[in-house]
Motif scaffolding. Structure first.
Motif, PDB file in Angstrom:
ATOM      1  N   GLU A 100       6.394  -4.546   3.971  1.00  0.00           N
ATOM      2  CA  GLU A 100       5.097  -4.759   3.325  1.00  0.00           C
ATOM      3  C   GLU A 100       4.310  -3.451   3.212  1.00  0.00           C
ATOM      4  O   GLU A 100       3.467  -3.293   2.323  1.00  0.00           O
ATOM      5  N   ASP A 101       4.555  -2.509   4.110  1.00  0.00           N
ATOM      6  CA  ASP A 101       3.784  -1.257   4.113  1.00  0.00           C
ATOM      7  C   ASP A 101       4.569  -0.083   3.517  1.00  0.00           C
ATOM      8  O   ASP A 101       4.279   1.075   3.807  1.00  0.00           O
ATOM      9  N   SER A 102       5.553  -0.382   2.671  1.00  0.00           N
ATOM     10  CA  SER A 102       6.410   0.696   2.138  1.00  0.00           C
ATOM     11  C   SER A 102       5.901   1.308   0.838  1.00  0.00           C
ATOM     12  O   SER A 102       6.573   2.170   0.258  1.00  0.00           O
ATOM     13  N   CYS A 103       4.728   0.892   0.405  1.00  0.00           N
ATOM     14  CA  CYS A 103       4.164   1.427  -0.844  1.00  0.00           C
ATOM     15  C   CYS A 103       4.116   2.960  -0.783  1.00  0.00           C
ATOM     16  O   CYS A 103       3.614   3.530   0.178  1.00  0.00           O
ATOM     17  N   GLY A 104       4.665   3.602  -1.794  1.00  0.00           N
ATOM     18  CA  GLY A 104       4.652   5.066  -1.849  1.00  0.00           C
ATOM     19  C   GLY A 104       5.865   5.722  -1.224  1.00  0.00           C
ATOM     20  O   GLY A 104       6.042   6.934  -1.332  1.00  0.00           O
ATOM     21  N   ARG A 115       8.380   6.009  -4.602  1.00  0.00           N
ATOM     22  CA  ARG A 115       7.843   6.287  -5.944  1.00  0.00           C
ATOM     23  C   ARG A 115       7.866   7.775  -6.323  1.00  0.00           C
ATOM     24  O   ARG A 115       8.270   8.120  -7.440  1.00  0.00           O
ATOM     25  N   VAL A 134       6.298  -5.342  -3.322  1.00  0.00           N
ATOM     26  CA  VAL A 134       6.029  -3.920  -3.041  1.00  0.00           C
ATOM     27  C   VAL A 134       7.135  -3.068  -3.664  1.00  0.00           C
ATOM     28  O   VAL A 134       6.872  -2.052  -4.329  1.00  0.00           O
ATOM     29  N   GLU A 142       6.836  -2.985  -7.555  1.00  0.00           N
ATOM     30  CA  GLU A 142       5.779  -2.068  -8.010  1.00  0.00           C
ATOM     31  C   GLU A 142       6.265  -0.624  -7.951  1.00  0.00           C
ATOM     32  O   GLU A 142       5.958   0.186  -8.826  1.00  0.00           O
ATOM     33  N   GLU A 143       7.016  -0.322  -6.916  1.00  0.00           N
ATOM     34  CA  GLU A 143       7.520   1.040  -6.725  1.00  0.00           C
ATOM     35  C   GLU A 143       8.497   1.443  -7.832  1.00  0.00           C
ATOM     36  O   GLU A 143       8.633   2.610  -8.167  1.00  0.00           O
TER      37      GLU A 143
END
Ligand SMILES: [Fe+2]
Ligand SMILES: [Fe+2]
Length: 250
Positions: free
Chosen positions: A14-18, A21, A51, A54-55
């Motif tokens: 859940e906290d892997s945004c970025g 990318r 997530v 989105e990436e």
């Protein structure tokens, strides 16, 4: 010549945004297509899949994926698949896709695959129904892979898997878990169906390079192993697959 970027086992949480990318946004500078070889999420829930999706929005080349065992854990592989499809990713399970890349065509047959082991140390569909069920899953994956590969008509054919078809790319893993890391039946399917390259993941502590009995190159693209956001394989430039991992900064 065709340039194929591949990575597996990115294990999005859940906290892997970025996390990916900044690298995936530049795939088009290095490759014509991005292949994802499963374990794309940690437990395969919708939040993690969203997530990841989105990436992937920023990727400017076609993206083709198979799911891995982790993507099945929450019992929602269909949701993971839909989340990826909504951002344009083609997800394969016993399926194929053919892409036009410039004047050439690339066909991909994809399946997660399953375990079972390798000659001399493999399971058999014998005894308890649970054991038969286990081996039948592998058998079905292998049969679909072989038949799909046979049907592909393209300049290049790639088999995209999560589980390994050969022992070579498991070197470094504990021998005791080989039957849970892949199956020789997948390699038989490759050799009978034909392919230019097979890519898999799953074996985080394995080795990058292997080959089937009939000479099909096998590459383990698990990110914990390659320690890069992806590896690029060049097809058609020379007689062999040319790996270009080191050109891409992690
Ligand atoms: Fe993994
Ligand atoms: Fe896995």
């Amino acid at each position: 010549m065709l340039r194929v970027a591949a990575v597996g086992d990115v294990h999005f949480a859940e906290d892997s945004c970025g996390k990916m990318r900044p690298h995936w946004c530049h795939v088009h500078e290095h490759a014509d297509v991005l292949l994802l070889s499963g374990d794309l999420t940690n437990v395969g829930n919708t939040a993690q899949a969203l997530v990841l999706a989105e990436e992937l929005r920023c990727v400017n080349v076609p993206v083709v994926a198979v799911l891995g065992n982790h993507d099945y854990h929450a019992g929602q592989p269909g949701q993971v698949r839909r989340a990826l499809e909504q951002v344009g990713v083609t997800v394969l399970e016993g399926e194929t896709t053919t892409l036009a890349v410039g004047h050439e065509t690339l066909a991909i047959a994809g399946t997660k695959g399953f375990g079972g082991g390798f000659p001399g140390a493999c399971g058999h569909a014998f005894g308890e129904p649970e054991m038969k069920a286990f081996m039948h899953v592998t058998e079905r994956c292998a049969e679909a892979l072989e038949s799909n590969l046979r049907g592909l008509r393209a300049d290049y054919r790639i088999a995209l898997l999560h589980y390994s078809p050969v022992k070579d790319t498991l070197q470094g893993e504990r021998l005791e878990i080989y039957p849970f890391l892949g199956s020789y039946r997948l390699a038989e399917a490759l050799d009978r169906g034909g392919a230019d390259l097979a890519i898999h993941g799953h074996a985080h502590h394995g080795a990058e390079k292997g080959i089937t009995t009939r000479g099909i190159p096998v590459r383990n693209a698990a990110m914990p192993l390659i320690k890069r956001p992806y590896t690029v394989y060049e097809l058609g430039g020379t007689a062999d697959i040319v790996d270009r991992t080191t050109e891409i900064a992690a």
